[in-house]
Write a protein that holds these residues in place. Structure first.
Motif, PDB file in Angstrom:
ATOM      1  N   SER A  46      18.027 -24.504   7.704  1.00  0.00           N
ATOM      2  CA  SER A  46      19.115 -24.741   6.756  1.00  0.00           C
ATOM      3  C   SER A  46      18.713 -25.746   5.686  1.00  0.00           C
ATOM      4  N   THR A  79      28.716 -35.576  12.907  1.00  0.00           N
ATOM      5  CA  THR A  79      27.777 -34.734  12.195  1.00  0.00           C
ATOM      6  C   THR A  79      26.375 -35.320  12.301  1.00  0.00           C
ATOM      7  N   VAL A  80      25.390 -34.526  11.925  1.00  0.00           N
ATOM      8  CA  VAL A  80      24.004 -34.979  11.951  1.00  0.00           C
ATOM      9  C   VAL A  80      23.826 -36.168  11.011  1.00  0.00           C
ATOM     10  N   ARG A  81      24.407 -36.074   9.842  1.00  0.00           N
ATOM     11  CA  ARG A  81      24.290 -37.149   8.843  1.00  0.00           C
ATOM     12  C   ARG A  81      24.788 -38.484   9.405  1.00  0.00           C
ATOM     13  N   LYS A  82      25.965 -38.473  10.029  1.00  0.00           N
ATOM     14  CA  LYS A  82      26.537 -39.707  10.579  1.00  0.00           C
ATOM     15  C   LYS A  82      25.666 -40.283  11.692  1.00  0.00           C
ATOM     16  N   ARG A  83      25.127 -39.412  12.536  1.00  0.00           N
ATOM     17  CA  ARG A  83      24.297 -39.889  13.651  1.00  0.00           C
ATOM     18  C   ARG A  83      22.994 -40.500  13.147  1.00  0.00           C
ATOM     19  N   GLU A 115      19.058 -28.865   6.021  1.00  0.00           N
ATOM     20  CA  GLU A 115      19.974 -30.006   6.087  1.00  0.00           C
ATOM     21  C   GLU A 115      19.240 -31.331   6.223  1.00  0.00           C
ATOM     22  N   LEU A 139      18.468 -26.495  12.080  1.00  0.00           N
ATOM     23  CA  LEU A 139      18.511 -27.598  11.119  1.00  0.00           C
ATOM     24  C   LEU A 139      17.356 -27.501  10.131  1.00  0.00           C
ATOM     25  N   LEU A 165      19.071 -34.334   3.490  1.00  0.00           N
ATOM     26  CA  LEU A 165      19.556 -35.655   3.881  1.00  0.00           C
ATOM     27  C   LEU A 165      18.521 -36.724   3.543  1.00  0.00           C
TER      28      LEU A 165
END
Length: 170
Positions: free
Chosen positions: A27, A1-5, A29, A24, A33
């Motif tokens: 949304s 996911t974007v968060r993990k990256r 997101e 992104l 984050l």
């Protein structure tokens, strides 16, 4: 996911530059984050292209989020990221100095935001000349590839005609 990256990237770097696609930004997101993991300092910019720029801190490290389209990413990098990096490195001259160039094609755009228009600029008989490098928009990568400069129009300017002098960042 974007968060993990993004979290993974922050573990390996002193700062992070993220190229985010329009979905992104729409949304929210990336904004969420940064807000939930640090501090969102800048949300959006009054420049075109590059309206979707974000800046904040996550885990006490700077995070720049540039638009996903190439023109917006270039403008955002030149206006925000490059000067910040130079300042952190101790440089005194943070911004490219504009040169005056004679416009070779009319430009019309909406007022209200500063504009950075991809351009091709050349010198002839000790004078600078410039022309927009092609249509703008995310699908027009050839215009970016041709560009060697950016024409700068302030937010109160909506039109420039052939022969007018404009500021250009080489």
């Amino acid at each position: 996911t974007v968060r993990k990256r993004i979290i993974g990237g922050l573990k390996k770097t002193d700062l992070l530059i993220v190229l985010g696609g329009p979905e992104l930004h729409k949304s929210g997101e990336l904004q969420s984050l940064i807000d939930s993991s640090g501090e969102l300092v800048i949300r959006g910019a009054r420049i075109k292209p590059g309206e979707g720029f974000l800046f904040g801190f996550m885990r006490k490290k700077p995070v720049f989020v540039l638009p996903g389209d190439s023109a917006g990413a270039l403008a955002g990098f030149e206006v925000f990221v490059r000067p910040a990096l130079l300042q952190w490195l101790g440089a005194r001259d943070l911004f490219r100095l504009p040169v005056g160039a004679l416009l070779q094609e009319s430009i019309a755009d909406a007022r209200g935001v500063s504009k950075f228009i991809r351009a091709f600029t050349w010198v002839e008989s000790r004078s600078f000349y410039t022309i927009p490098s092609g249509q703008s928009g995310p699908a027009y990568h050839h215009a970016l590839a041709r560009a060697n400069s950016l024409i700068v129009l302030e937010e109160d300017v909506d039109k420039k005609d052939i022969g007018d002098e404009v500021d250009v960042l080489l």
